[in-house]
Design a protein around this motif. Sequence first.
Motif, PDB file in Angstrom:
ATOM      1  N   PHE A 210      10.735  -8.007  -4.317  1.00  0.00           N
ATOM      2  CA  PHE A 210      10.387  -6.804  -4.783  1.00  0.00           C
ATOM      3  C   PHE A 210       9.796  -5.932  -3.869  1.00  0.00           C
ATOM      4  N   MET A 211       8.748  -6.450  -3.069  1.00  0.00           N
ATOM      5  CA  MET A 211       8.309  -5.727  -2.085  1.00  0.00           C
ATOM      6  C   MET A 211       9.117  -5.028  -1.331  1.00  0.00           C
ATOM      7  N   LEU A 212      10.450  -5.874  -0.754  1.00  0.00           N
ATOM      8  CA  LEU A 212      11.220  -5.371   0.141  1.00  0.00           C
ATOM      9  C   LEU A 212      12.320  -4.467  -0.549  1.00  0.00           C
ATOM     10  N   CYS A 213      12.108  -4.440  -1.897  1.00  0.00           N
ATOM     11  CA  CYS A 213      13.238  -3.523  -2.406  1.00  0.00           C
ATOM     12  C   CYS A 213      12.626  -2.306  -2.621  1.00  0.00           C
ATOM     13  N   ILE A 214      11.398  -2.251  -3.266  1.00  0.00           N
ATOM     14  CA  ILE A 214      10.887  -1.161  -3.702  1.00  0.00           C
ATOM     15  C   ILE A 214      10.076  -0.372  -2.779  1.00  0.00           C
ATOM     16  N   GLY A 215       9.413  -1.235  -2.013  1.00  0.00           N
ATOM     17  CA  GLY A 215       8.107  -0.560  -0.965  1.00  0.00           C
ATOM     18  C   GLY A 215       9.023   0.572  -0.037  1.00  0.00           C
ATOM     19  N   PRO A 216      10.101   0.283   0.490  1.00  0.00           N
ATOM     20  CA  PRO A 216      10.692   1.409   1.427  1.00  0.00           C
ATOM     21  C   PRO A 216      11.081   2.564   0.550  1.00  0.00           C
ATOM     22  N   ILE A 217      11.432   2.560  -0.576  1.00  0.00           N
ATOM     23  CA  ILE A 217      11.626   3.675  -1.470  1.00  0.00           C
ATOM     24  C   ILE A 217      10.630   4.659  -1.232  1.00  0.00           C
ATOM     25  N   SER A 218       9.466   4.205  -1.357  1.00  0.00           N
ATOM     26  CA  SER A 218       8.061   5.257  -1.148  1.00  0.00           C
ATOM     27  C   SER A 218       8.236   5.942   0.177  1.00  0.00           C
ATOM     28  N   SER A 219       8.506   5.006   1.245  1.00  0.00           N
ATOM     29  CA  SER A 219       8.704   5.550   2.596  1.00  0.00           C
ATOM     30  C   SER A 219       9.694   6.633   2.625  1.00  0.00           C
ATOM     31  N   ILE A 220      10.922   6.582   2.090  1.00  0.00           N
ATOM     32  CA  ILE A 220      11.929   7.515   2.178  1.00  0.00           C
ATOM     33  C   ILE A 220      11.567   8.810   1.505  1.00  0.00           C
ATOM     34  N   PHE A 221      10.642   8.735   0.596  1.00  0.00           N
ATOM     35  CA  PHE A 221      10.006   9.999  -0.079  1.00  0.00           C
ATOM     36  C   PHE A 221       9.065  10.495   0.475  1.00  0.00           C
ATOM     37  N   ASP A 222       8.240   9.679   1.428  1.00  0.00           N
ATOM     38  CA  ASP A 222       7.098  10.154   2.429  1.00  0.00           C
ATOM     39  C   ASP A 222       7.894  10.792   3.661  1.00  0.00           C
TER      40      ASP A 222
END
Length: 296
Positions: free
Chosen positions: A169-181
């Motif tokens: 879950f961390m590896l799936c969801i975490g990078p999404i916030s980075s994309i929008f950052d």
Amino acid sequence: MRPALAELVEHATVFAKLSPAQKARIIRAYQSRDHVVGFLGDGINDSPALKAADVGVSVDTAVDIAKESADIILLEKSLRVLGDGVLEGRRIFGNITKYIKMGASSNFGNMLSVLGASIILPFLPMSPIQVLTNNLLYDFSQTAIPTDNVDDDYLQVPRRWDIANITRFMLCIGPISSIFDYVTYFTLLTVFGAWTNAALFQTGWFVESLLTQTLIIHIIRTARVPFLQSHASPALIATTVVVSMIGIALPYTFIGSSLGFVPLPPAYWPLVVVIVATYAVVTHIAKTWFVRRWGM
């Protein structure tokens, strides 16, 4: 443990005329088949089984050895209290899992965001005191998670601690916030010329980061559509609203000035709304895919 007995317990529904040792053997047979076993007893002959069971249950009028061997002693002549306790335990476990998934995915995404920003920027993407303020507000928004509602379908079956699921879950969801950052970085640097204005960049990213982190609580807390199919507790909604309002207002206060923030251009706010809304939709889609493949 004889394989024949382990196989038998999967199909038998009644065992009669058992000795104390045989009761304990049957419980261990269930456990060998990966079952969690509870045993209810009140006599001397029940004490070995009460000790062998994962949860031994006795009553207040039982013999002393049975009560000493039990994990739970019922004070009322009703098993309903056990059912209520099981549901409450599942509710607590669900909220604990929510908190861990939120923290792990959010921190992992922030780490990727800070790493990228540190490479491309000639200044700190956020000062230490600003990072601490962001974490303080985000942590406050999570303080109401213990009061949160848990979906009925989640409570229907027992759940196990699954660190592999949390890692995925961390590896799936975490990078999404980075994309929008990174989208926010691009907006601040190209549209608002923040290459030469560190305070503007730090303020803009602080607000976007806080809003997306706070919003993710409501996306992750349920496998359903948040706000429509599943409703958070009033306390969790209240902390979300309060923290979001503080984050939006902070750059315009003397406290914000002392933290190094500056007022944001009016044109920035519509872009933040678009970024946050798109982030919510993308994260919900990713979460739905994740739940279908690996479960919540």
